[in-house]
Scaffold this motif. Structure first.
Motif, mmCIF file in Angstrom:
data_model
loop_
_atom_site.group_PDB
_atom_site.id
_atom_site.type_symbol
_atom_site.label_atom_id
_atom_site.label_comp_id
_atom_site.label_asym_id
_atom_site.label_seq_id
_atom_site.Cartn_x
_atom_site.Cartn_y
_atom_site.Cartn_z
ATOM 1 N N UNK A 62 -21.010 -52.163 33.553
ATOM 2 C CA UNK A 62 -22.476 -52.149 33.664
ATOM 3 C C UNK A 62 -22.959 -53.544 34.052
ATOM 4 N N UNK A 63 -23.304 -53.680 35.324
ATOM 5 C CA UNK A 63 -23.767 -54.968 35.868
ATOM 6 C C UNK A 63 -25.061 -54.735 36.653
ATOM 7 N N UNK A 67 -26.186 -51.258 38.438
ATOM 8 C CA UNK A 67 -27.506 -50.669 38.176
ATOM 9 C C UNK A 67 -28.221 -50.346 39.480
ATOM 10 N N UNK A 68 -28.153 -51.258 40.427
ATOM 11 C CA UNK A 68 -28.810 -51.027 41.725
ATOM 12 C C UNK A 68 -28.176 -49.851 42.463
ATOM 13 N N UNK A 169 -29.764 -55.158 28.190
ATOM 14 C CA UNK A 169 -30.391 -55.558 29.449
ATOM 15 C C UNK A 169 -29.360 -56.234 30.341
ATOM 16 N N UNK A 170 -29.168 -55.706 31.541
ATOM 17 C CA UNK A 170 -28.304 -56.384 32.507
ATOM 18 C C UNK A 170 -29.136 -57.415 33.264
ATOM 19 N N UNK A 186 -16.024 -59.499 28.780
ATOM 20 C CA UNK A 186 -15.427 -58.723 29.874
ATOM 21 C C UNK A 186 -16.451 -58.395 30.966
ATOM 22 N N UNK A 187 -17.724 -58.602 30.678
ATOM 23 C CA UNK A 187 -18.758 -58.214 31.631
ATOM 24 C C UNK A 187 -18.796 -59.193 32.816
ATOM 25 N N UNK A 188 -18.560 -58.724 34.032
ATOM 26 C CA UNK A 188 -18.491 -59.631 35.193
ATOM 27 C C UNK A 188 -19.750 -60.492 35.361
#
Ligand code: FE2
Ligand code: FE2
Length: 310
Positions: A62-63, A67-68, A169-170, A186-188
């Protein structure tokens, strides 16, 4: 002003501007006497392996870019919708779906949604809130158009990291108060200078509705209801869109982004959450056929006639 453009309008919606009084937000006793502290066990529940894998997948994928992509995939621009169905038909499509992210529930979502709605009804809350109870998890219908690669696999044990689970919130730092904070690194986006600071791509006071929340059933269903021109009040739409936003409504994160009116919405989302969570322990089966005529009237009251765009 927000820096992210392209969100659908939060409005249409008439109605409620007054939050419930604090004493209205009473703790709900479950049917079997389960304590509130027994819910949302993210450390050693019977479903722990499945739940941990779910949140690892969420954090890995989830980035802002994801999202886009989902915003584009699930566009409700003219002729861009994926199906035309009544609410009843969509429920039939959801019948076999089981949430892989939830340690408290292992039953069909229709059962959970009716139990939530009935809990709200029995407590004497407004009819629009009862309808939110019925509809709030219907965004899981995205499994019809998703696959394992985008975290929307339609089987109960398939990857569902873009369908359910607590959202955050990203586009800005992930708070350590989220469930499974050990996966945050771990989130890029947390390696990206644009997104890893406390405010990231947002400005203080930009408004909770102008943040990009991790994509899931909440965001989709909110957009679906707005696209179909529901007359549900703004508080109802907030319940749909933010009911999984635990870092906000339970942990008090993102207060710096809140704008005018957000405090009122927060009260309503918190009120709704108690029913979403604590009606999961009901022992009695819900009688769908007996209850449906009542809820169909609410559907007819707050949604346009005929089939809806999904
Ligand atoms: Fe949900
Ligand atoms: Fe729910």
């Amino acid at each position: 002003m927000t820096k992210n453009a392209g969100h659908p309008a939060a409005e249409p919606c008439t109605g409620v501007t007054v939050a419930p009084a604090a004493d209205e937000i009473t703790s709900i006793k479950t049917a079997t006497g389960k304590n509130a502290s027994e819910f949302r066990n993210y450390t050693d529940s019977a479903l722990q392996m499945r739940v941990a894998a779910h949140y690892r997948g969420m954090r890995l994928n989830q980035t802002v870019d994801f999202h886009k992509r989902m915003e584009e995939k699930y566009s409700f621009a003219p002729e861009k919708h994926r199906a035309v169905m009544s609410i009843q038909e969509a429920f039939q499509a959801l019948e076999k779906y089981v949430d892989s992210s939830d340690p408290d529930i292992d039953q069909p979502n229709l059962t959970h949604m009716l139990q939530t709605a009935e809990g709200i009804r029995k407590a004497g809350h407004p009819d629009w809130m009862q309808l939110v109870g019925l509809l709030h998890d219907m965004g899981k219908i995205q499994f019809l158009w998703g696959d394992a690669a985008n975290g929307q696999k339609g089987t109960a044990h398939g990857p569902q990291w873009a369908l359910g689970g607590d959202t955050w919130v990203v586009g800005c730092a992930i708070p350590s108060s989220v469930v499974f904070p050990e996966f945050n690194a771990l989130n890029p986006d947390m390696q990206d200078a644009r997104y890893k600071s406390a405010d990231g791509i947002y400005e203080a006071g930009c408004g909770i509705e102008n943040l990009r929340w991790a994509w899931g059933h909440d965001e989709y269903m909110y957009r679906m209801l707005v696209a179909n021109k529901t007359t549900l009040p703004k508080a109802a739409l907030a319940m749909v869109r933010f009911h999984s936003a635990y870092p906000w409504h339970e942990k008090g994160e993102y207060a710096r982004f809140m704008g005018p009116g957000d405090e009122v919405l927060l009260h309503w989302v918190r009120l709704f959450n108690r029913f979403d969570l604590y009606t999961k322990d009901e022992e009695s089966a819900v009688d769908v056929e007996a209850l449906w005529p009542y809820y169909q009237k609410l559907i007819d009251k707050y949604l346009p006639p005929g089939r809806l765009r999904w």
